[in-house]
Write a protein that holds these residues in place. Sequence first.
Motif, PDB file in Angstrom:
ATOM      1  N   ALA A  38       1.060  -1.119  -0.021  1.00 33.44           N
ATOM      2  CA  ALA A  38      -0.081  -0.036   0.145  1.00 33.44           C
ATOM      3  C   ALA A  38       0.894   1.289  -0.173  1.00 33.44           C
ATOM      4  CB  ALA A  38      -0.780  -0.015   1.110  1.00 33.44           C
ATOM      5  N   TYR A  39       1.982   1.247   0.981  1.00 27.68           N
ATOM      6  CA  TYR A  39       2.890   2.282   0.856  1.00 27.68           C
ATOM      7  C   TYR A  39       3.387   2.572  -0.536  1.00 27.68           C
ATOM      8  CZ  TYR A  39       6.770   5.252   1.328  1.00 27.68           C
ATOM      9  OH  TYR A  39       7.731   6.558   1.167  1.00 27.68           O
ATOM     10  N   ALA A  40       4.061   1.663  -1.039  1.00 30.00           N
ATOM     11  CA  ALA A  40       4.564   1.658  -2.269  1.00 30.00           C
ATOM     12  C   ALA A  40       3.983   2.049  -3.393  1.00 30.00           C
ATOM     13  CB  ALA A  40       5.255   0.310  -2.932  1.00 30.00           C
ATOM     14  N   CYS A  41       2.565   1.796  -3.502  1.00 25.09           N
ATOM     15  CA  CYS A  41       1.486   2.161  -4.273  1.00 25.09           C
ATOM     16  C   CYS A  41       1.099   3.563  -4.185  1.00 25.09           C
ATOM     17  CB  CYS A  41       0.220   1.358  -4.312  1.00 25.09           C
ATOM     18  SG  CYS A  41      -0.948   1.766  -5.388  1.00 25.09           S
ATOM     19  N   ALA A  42       0.982   3.980  -3.128  1.00 24.57           N
ATOM     20  CA  ALA A  42       0.622   5.499  -2.591  1.00 24.57           C
ATOM     21  C   ALA A  42       1.727   6.363  -2.824  1.00 24.57           C
ATOM     22  CB  ALA A  42       0.084   5.456  -0.998  1.00 24.57           C
ATOM     23  N   ALA A  43       2.950   6.092  -2.437  1.00 27.93           N
ATOM     24  CA  ALA A  43       3.933   6.684  -3.031  1.00 27.93           C
ATOM     25  C   ALA A  43       4.352   7.051  -4.348  1.00 27.93           C
ATOM     26  CB  ALA A  43       5.327   6.377  -2.406  1.00 27.93           C
ATOM     27  N   GLY A  44       4.057   6.006  -5.117  1.00 22.65           N
ATOM     28  CA  GLY A  44       4.314   5.902  -6.647  1.00 22.65           C
ATOM     29  C   GLY A  44       3.112   6.705  -7.115  1.00 22.65           C
ATOM     30  N   TRP A  45       2.009   6.628  -6.564  1.00 18.19           N
ATOM     31  CA  TRP A  45       0.944   7.716  -7.238  1.00 18.19           C
ATOM     32  C   TRP A  45       1.065   9.103  -6.797  1.00 18.19           C
ATOM     33  CZ3 TRP A  45      -2.337   7.755 -10.754  1.00 18.19           C
ATOM     34  CH2 TRP A  45      -3.305   8.705 -10.909  1.00 18.19           C
ATOM     35  N   SER A  46       1.373   9.281  -5.644  1.00 23.74           N
ATOM     36  CA  SER A  46       1.462  10.713  -4.930  1.00 23.74           C
ATOM     37  C   SER A  46       2.722  11.291  -5.232  1.00 23.74           C
ATOM     38  CB  SER A  46       0.997  10.857  -3.677  1.00 23.74           C
ATOM     39  OG  SER A  46       2.044  10.059  -2.714  1.00 23.74           O
ATOM     40  N   GLY A  47       3.841  10.637  -5.448  1.00 20.86           N
ATOM     41  CA  GLY A  47       5.173  11.114  -5.212  1.00 20.86           C
ATOM     42  C   GLY A  47       5.648  11.517  -3.804  1.00 20.86           C
ATOM     43  N   ARG A  48       4.993  11.073  -2.900  1.00 23.27           N
ATOM     44  CA  ARG A  48       5.221  11.644  -1.623  1.00 23.27           C
ATOM     45  C   ARG A  48       5.336  10.661  -0.572  1.00 23.27           C
ATOM     46  NH1 ARG A  48       6.506  17.145  -0.530  1.00 23.27           N
ATOM     47  NH2 ARG A  48       5.184  18.415  -1.814  1.00 23.27           N
ATOM     48  N   TYR A  49       5.766  11.116   0.669  1.00 24.66           N
ATOM     49  CA  TYR A  49       5.981  10.022   1.684  1.00 24.66           C
ATOM     50  C   TYR A  49       4.390   9.916   2.181  1.00 24.66           C
ATOM     51  CZ  TYR A  49       6.616   7.981   6.282  1.00 24.66           C
ATOM     52  OH  TYR A  49       6.597   7.177   7.457  1.00 24.66           O
ATOM     53  N   CYS A  50       3.980   8.669   2.435  1.00 23.44           N
ATOM     54  CA  CYS A  50       2.731   8.464   2.877  1.00 23.44           C
ATOM     55  C   CYS A  50       2.577   7.641   4.203  1.00 23.44           C
ATOM     56  CB  CYS A  50       1.959   7.717   1.818  1.00 23.44           C
ATOM     57  SG  CYS A  50       1.675   8.624   0.124  1.00 23.44           S
ATOM     58  N   VAL A  51       1.528   7.786   4.940  1.00 27.87           N
ATOM     59  CA  VAL A  51       1.237   6.993   6.183  1.00 27.87           C
ATOM     60  C   VAL A  51      -0.315   6.622   6.049  1.00 27.87           C
ATOM     61  CG1 VAL A  51       2.543   8.654   7.515  1.00 27.87           C
ATOM     62  CG2 VAL A  51       0.277   9.217   7.085  1.00 27.87           C
ATOM     63  N   THR A  52      -0.150   5.291   6.698  1.00 25.73           N
ATOM     64  CA  THR A  52      -1.459   4.658   6.669  1.00 25.73           C
ATOM     65  C   THR A  52      -2.486   5.101   7.661  1.00 25.73           C
ATOM     66  OG1 THR A  52       0.057   2.523   6.712  1.00 25.73           O
ATOM     67  CG2 THR A  52      -2.273   2.011   6.901  1.00 25.73           C
ATOM     68  N   ALA A  53      -3.733   5.374   7.065  1.00 33.63           N
ATOM     69  CA  ALA A  53      -4.645   6.084   8.017  1.00 33.63           C
ATOM     70  C   ALA A  53      -5.726   4.909   8.181  1.00 33.63           C
ATOM     71  CB  ALA A  53      -5.584   7.175   7.278  1.00 33.63           C
ATOM     72  N   TYR A  54      -6.019   3.809   7.374  1.00 36.71           N
ATOM     73  CA  TYR A  54      -6.982   3.129   7.680  1.00 36.71           C
ATOM     74  C   TYR A  54      -6.530   1.745   6.857  1.00 36.71           C
ATOM     75  CZ  TYR A  54     -11.568   0.674   7.263  1.00 36.71           C
ATOM     76  OH  TYR A  54     -12.481  -0.120   7.127  1.00 36.71           O
ATOM     77  N   ALA A  55      -6.853   0.469   7.672  1.00 43.57           N
ATOM     78  CA  ALA A  55      -6.786  -0.627   6.690  1.00 43.57           C
ATOM     79  C   ALA A  55      -7.991  -1.574   7.406  1.00 43.57           C
ATOM     80  CB  ALA A  55      -5.464  -1.536   7.229  1.00 43.57           C
ATOM     81  N   GLY A  56      -8.878  -2.069   6.254  1.00 51.07           N
ATOM     82  CA  GLY A  56     -10.091  -2.746   6.564  1.00 51.07           C
ATOM     83  C   GLY A  56     -10.482  -3.767   5.779  1.00 51.07           C
ATOM     84  N   GLY A  57     -11.686  -4.393   6.306  1.00 46.79           N
ATOM     85  CA  GLY A  57     -12.053  -5.221   5.400  1.00 46.79           C
ATOM     86  C   GLY A  57     -11.311  -6.515   5.091  1.00 46.79           C
ATOM     87  N   ILE A  58     -10.494  -6.700   5.793  1.00 50.39           N
ATOM     88  CA  ILE A  58      -9.508  -7.746   5.270  1.00 50.39           C
ATOM     89  C   ILE A  58     -10.128  -8.952   5.637  1.00 50.39           C
ATOM     90  CG2 ILE A  58      -8.313  -7.891   7.694  1.00 50.39           C
ATOM     91  CD1 ILE A  58      -5.565  -8.267   6.274  1.00 50.39           C
ATOM     92  N   ARG A  59      -9.807  -9.856   4.671  1.00 51.63           N
ATOM     93  CA  ARG A  59     -10.379 -11.243   4.589  1.00 51.63           C
ATOM     94  C   ARG A  59      -9.368 -12.227   4.167  1.00 51.63           C
ATOM     95  NH1 ARG A  59     -13.773  -8.834   6.420  1.00 51.63           N
ATOM     96  NH2 ARG A  59     -15.912  -8.652   5.796  1.00 51.63           N
ATOM     97  N   PHE A  60      -8.957 -13.125   4.997  1.00 47.39           N
ATOM     98  CA  PHE A  60      -7.799 -14.166   4.851  1.00 47.39           C
ATOM     99  C   PHE A  60      -8.672 -15.465   4.227  1.00 47.39           C
ATOM    100  CE2 PHE A  60      -6.218 -11.650   8.392  1.00 47.39           C
ATOM    101  CZ  PHE A  60      -5.014 -11.246   8.135  1.00 47.39           C
ATOM    102  N   VAL A  61      -8.629 -15.510   3.068  1.00 49.22           N
ATOM    103  CA  VAL A  61      -9.526 -16.500   2.449  1.00 49.22           C
ATOM    104  C   VAL A  61      -8.943 -17.984   2.362  1.00 49.22           C
ATOM    105  CG1 VAL A  61     -10.557 -17.080  -0.263  1.00 49.22           C
ATOM    106  CG2 VAL A  61     -10.169 -14.661   0.794  1.00 49.22           C
ATOM    107  N   SER A  62      -7.291 -18.052   2.160  1.00 48.84           N
ATOM    108  CA  SER A  62      -6.672 -19.186   1.964  1.00 48.84           C
ATOM    109  C   SER A  62      -5.440 -19.195   2.619  1.00 48.84           C
ATOM    110  CB  SER A  62      -6.613 -19.573   0.653  1.00 48.84           C
ATOM    111  OG  SER A  62      -5.882 -20.609   0.461  1.00 48.84           O
ATOM    112  N   PRO A  63      -4.737 -20.223   3.700  1.00 51.93           N
ATOM    113  CA  PRO A  63      -3.511 -19.804   3.817  1.00 51.93           C
ATOM    114  C   PRO A  63      -2.517 -19.902   3.098  1.00 51.93           C
ATOM    115  CG  PRO A  63      -4.461 -22.164   4.303  1.00 51.93           C
ATOM    116  CD  PRO A  63      -5.341 -21.416   3.547  1.00 51.93           C
ATOM    117  N   ILE A  64      -1.245 -19.374   3.517  1.00 50.29           N
ATOM    118  CA  ILE A  64      -0.138 -19.474   2.779  1.00 50.29           C
ATOM    119  C   ILE A  64       0.961 -20.386   3.461  1.00 50.29           C
ATOM    120  CG2 ILE A  64       1.895 -17.651   2.012  1.00 50.29           C
ATOM    121  CD1 ILE A  64      -0.206 -15.548   1.913  1.00 50.29           C
TER     122      ILE A  64
END
Length: 158
Positions: A38-64
């Motif tokens: 998420a950080y790499a994606c946000a920094a790539g889009w914004s060209g800025r340092y980014c911080v996490t404000a929210y993480a949600g709706g996480i679904r663990f569908v299958s083990p790794i």
Amino acid sequence: MNKPQRDVTLRFLAEPQDVNFGGKVHGGAVMKWIDLAAYACAAGWSGRYCVTAYAGGIRFVSPIHVGSLVEVEAKVILTGNSSMHIALEVNACDPKSLNRRKTTHCIVIMVAVDEHGQKIAIPEWIPETAADIKQHESAKKLMEMRKQIGEEMQIFVE
């Protein structure tokens, strides 16, 4: 100026230190990988340092499993003035077979900040394809739902 990068994929092998007592990769390791993508994606889009404000709706569908090739795909699906809604999907497979399967998915909101930690404006993302529009609209609905959930959660923080 270069066009902002809307998406990113991180790839790596799940290692023994990522395993829980049940012999599978533990959820905390997966959440860390999600946050990194998420950080790499946000920094790539914004060209800025980014911080996490929210993480949600996480679904663990299958083990790794240890030794799996893991791919964490992240893409911008909605932007605000300084925030980016990032859709993430985690897939894993045996590197010998490359038979990918979805293991986890969620939404993370990142915020671009300046050197003083203050929110800073980012480029707007405009959906173009039918799939983009559908995800964009879904992200807006989820934003409204989070407001309602936040109000309900106040009972636990008072």
